[in-house]
Design an enzyme around this catalytic site. Structure first.
Site, PDB file in Angstrom:
ATOM      1  N   TYR A 287      31.763  40.247  41.162  1.00  0.00           N
ATOM      2  CA  TYR A 287      32.283  38.942  41.593  1.00  0.00           C
ATOM      3  C   TYR A 287      33.422  38.529  40.644  1.00  0.00           C
ATOM      4  O   TYR A 287      33.508  39.006  39.511  1.00  0.00           O
ATOM      5  CB  TYR A 287      31.124  37.930  41.575  1.00  0.00           C
ATOM      6  CG  TYR A 287      31.510  36.528  41.909  1.00  0.00           C
ATOM      7  CD1 TYR A 287      31.924  36.187  43.199  1.00  0.00           C
ATOM      8  CD2 TYR A 287      31.472  35.531  40.942  1.00  0.00           C
ATOM      9  CE1 TYR A 287      32.293  34.891  43.506  1.00  0.00           C
ATOM     10  CE2 TYR A 287      31.839  34.233  41.239  1.00  0.00           C
ATOM     11  CZ  TYR A 287      32.258  33.916  42.521  1.00  0.00           C
ATOM     12  OH  TYR A 287      32.634  32.643  42.817  1.00  0.00           O
TER      13      TYR A 287
ATOM     14  N   THR B 200      34.213  36.305  38.562  1.00  0.00           N
ATOM     15  CA  THR B 200      34.050  35.867  37.164  1.00  0.00           C
ATOM     16  C   THR B 200      33.324  36.901  36.304  1.00  0.00           C
ATOM     17  O   THR B 200      33.128  36.665  35.109  1.00  0.00           O
ATOM     18  CB  THR B 200      33.218  34.565  37.104  1.00  0.00           C
ATOM     19  OG1 THR B 200      31.934  34.836  37.700  1.00  0.00           O
ATOM     20  CG2 THR B 200      33.901  33.432  37.827  1.00  0.00           C
ATOM     21  N   LYS B 201      32.926  38.012  36.878  1.00  0.00           N
ATOM     22  CA  LYS B 201      32.064  38.947  36.140  1.00  0.00           C
ATOM     23  C   LYS B 201      32.862  39.790  35.130  1.00  0.00           C
ATOM     24  O   LYS B 201      34.079  39.660  35.029  1.00  0.00           O
ATOM     25  CB  LYS B 201      31.309  39.823  37.128  1.00  0.00           C
ATOM     26  CG  LYS B 201      30.315  39.029  38.000  1.00  0.00           C
ATOM     27  CD  LYS B 201      29.228  38.371  37.164  1.00  0.00           C
ATOM     28  CE  LYS B 201      28.069  37.840  37.983  1.00  0.00           C
ATOM     29  NZ  LYS B 201      28.385  36.656  38.791  1.00  0.00           N
ATOM     30  N   ASN B 202      32.134  40.672  34.413  1.00  0.00           N
ATOM     31  CA  ASN B 202      32.757  41.419  33.310  1.00  0.00           C
ATOM     32  C   ASN B 202      33.901  42.302  33.791  1.00  0.00           C
ATOM     33  O   ASN B 202      34.830  42.600  33.042  1.00  0.00           O
ATOM     34  CB  ASN B 202      31.716  42.284  32.604  1.00  0.00           C
ATOM     35  CG  ASN B 202      30.583  41.448  32.047  1.00  0.00           C
ATOM     36  OD1 ASN B 202      30.668  40.222  32.033  1.00  0.00           O
ATOM     37  ND2 ASN B 202      29.530  42.095  31.590  1.00  0.00           N
ATOM     38  N   MET B 203      33.801  42.760  35.029  1.00  0.00           N
ATOM     39  CA  MET B 203      34.927  43.411  35.727  1.00  0.00           C
ATOM     40  C   MET B 203      34.801  42.985  37.182  1.00  0.00           C
ATOM     41  O   MET B 203      33.710  42.629  37.638  1.00  0.00           O
ATOM     42  CB  MET B 203      34.877  44.936  35.581  1.00  0.00           C
ATOM     43  CG  MET B 203      33.582  45.575  36.029  1.00  0.00           C
ATOM     44  SD  MET B 203      33.637  47.382  36.024  1.00  0.00           S
ATOM     45  CE  MET B 203      34.388  47.703  37.620  1.00  0.00           C
TER      46      MET B 203
END
Ligand SMILES: Cc1ncc(COP(=O)(O)O)c(C=O)c1O
Length: 409
Positions: free
Chosen positions: A204, A206-209
């Protein structure tokens, strides 16, 4: 980089700093454009490449790209045959999707409490196991792994499969192993029982990638993987890539009533390059987290996150706890004060058992998970993303200190 985090100023930023933003570079943009120009925009060669690159990165035999982590969790539980009358144990301090997918299958989400590190405790899991329990779904909250030794041992003892919600945990490690790696399975007593059946990641925004929206399942068991693959695309025996290319055939059979949960090549185009940058993203997150830790360590009004030395924290989130008895404002007002200083923040999470649907349908009520409820009232997730500048990080530090200095009790 050395940041002077001790000096504070009260100057507010002129531009709003969001709580999270993705880092998309020219490589991602060019790769997406390449997909668009190629005419192959749905599941195709880039998805295959992304799956194998990702599986190799975490150290797993299989990667199955899906349209979201929610889809991946749904598929993993479906592939395990979970249905009406079954129970799945899941922490209450999580995003609603971890529990919703259990409800979609007609099963009961058994929402359990967490510890002071925000992760589900093995004790809470064990206390919730009944004859109806069919799976355990630990959530690696904020990017720090759960106590997997003990959770896997419990799962092996009670012969229960573990589906890990690793939405926050791409890039996190446990005893030096990547979350989602097959090597982690060997941590559990009775490796052959295969208690770690699937680990599901989120890409998603906002996630780490990120792939915009998207997710990945890693798993070791070939048969389960085959079932999950079928479930991602209507249960059809051949995907479009296999059917529409020059070597393909038009014929397919539906062998399961599957879902439409496949990832597209446009998403995978992003993922291929995001994955290459992941180590750098995680290093930046860890670095900024250390800056925050150092800046806030001596403030009695807030508590910095608890970390474990045997885990590599991916710092999807940087979550502080307010010591509300030392402040004249509550958490909601603290967030408003930060916003007034142009600093975005968020709350992770409203415990699932407190949501109306879960109270009304499953009879949960306040008091059921006291640690999660106490944590929920006090937590604020501060901005943390690789694209932040050193000045952005200092602005957050200054803003937090400024709000505290004006509202000490
Ligand atoms: C803990 C947790 N699980 C699952 C999800 C669902 O991820 P997705 O949006 O990729 O479906 C999220 C999303 O934020 C999450 O935080």
């Amino acid at each position: 980089m050395k940041l002077n985090v001790i000096e504070t100023t009260t100057a507010s930023r002129t531009a709003f700093l969001p709580f999270a933003l993705p880092s998309i570079g020219e490589e991602e943009i060019a790769e997406v454009a390449d997909s668009l120009r190629s005419g192959w925009v749905t599941t195709g060669p880039k998805v295959k490449r992304f799956e194998s690159n990702f599986a190799e990165y975490v150290g797993s035999k299989h990667g199955i790209a899906v349209s979201s982590c929610t889809a991946g969790l749904h598929i993993a539980l479906t592939a395990l045959g979970i249905g009406p009358g079954d129970e799945v144990i899941v922490p209450t301090l999580t995003f609603c999707s971890s529990a919703n997918v259990i409800v979609h299958l007609g099963a009961r989400p058994v929402l359990v409490d967490v510890g002071e590190d925000f992760n589900v405790t093995p004790e809470a899991i064990e206390a919730a196991i009944t004859l109806r329990t069919k799976a355990i779904m630990p959530v690696h909250y904020g990017g720090q792994a759960c106590d997997l030794d003990l959770i896997y041992a419990l799962a092996a003892h009670y012969n229960l499969p573990v589906v890990e919600d690793a939405a926050h945990a791409v890039g996190a490690t446990y005893h030096g192993y990547e979350i989602g790696s097959d090597a982690l399975s060997s941590l559990c007593e009775g490796e052959e029982s295969g208690v770690r059946v699937a680990t599901v990641f989120s890409f998603y925004a906002t996630k780490n990638m990120t792939t915009g929206e998207g997710g990945m399942i890693t798993a070791v068991d070939d048969e389960l993987v085959e079932r999950m693959r079928l479930l991602t695309l209507h249960g059809m025996s051949r995907d479009a890539w296999k059917r529409y290319t020059s070597t393909g055939s038009w014929y397919y059979e539906v062998v399961l009533p599957g879902y439409k949960y496949n990832m597209t090549d446009i998403q995978a185009a992003l993922g291929i390059h995001q994955l290459r940058k992941l180590d750098g993203f995680i290093a930046a997150r860890q670095h900024y987290a250390r800056v925050y830790d150092q800046a806030f360590a001596d403030l009695p009004e807030i508590e910095i996150p608890l970390t474990h030395a045997d885990r590599g924290h991916a710092y999807h989130l940087y979550v502080v706890r307010l010591n509300l008895e030392r402040l004249t404002i509550d958490r909601a007002q603290f967030i408003e004060e930060l916003k007034a200083l142009n600093i975005g923040s968020s709350v992770h999470f409203i415990p699932v058992h407190l949501h109306a649907y879960y109270r009304e349908t499953f009879g949960y009520s306040p008091g059921d998970c006291p640690t999660a409820e106490r944590i929920y009232k006090r937590v604020i997730s501060l901005p943390l993303f690789p694209r932040m500048s050193d000045d952005d990080v200092l602005d957050v530090v200054h803003a937090v200190k400024d709000v505290i200095s004006r509202h000490r009790s």
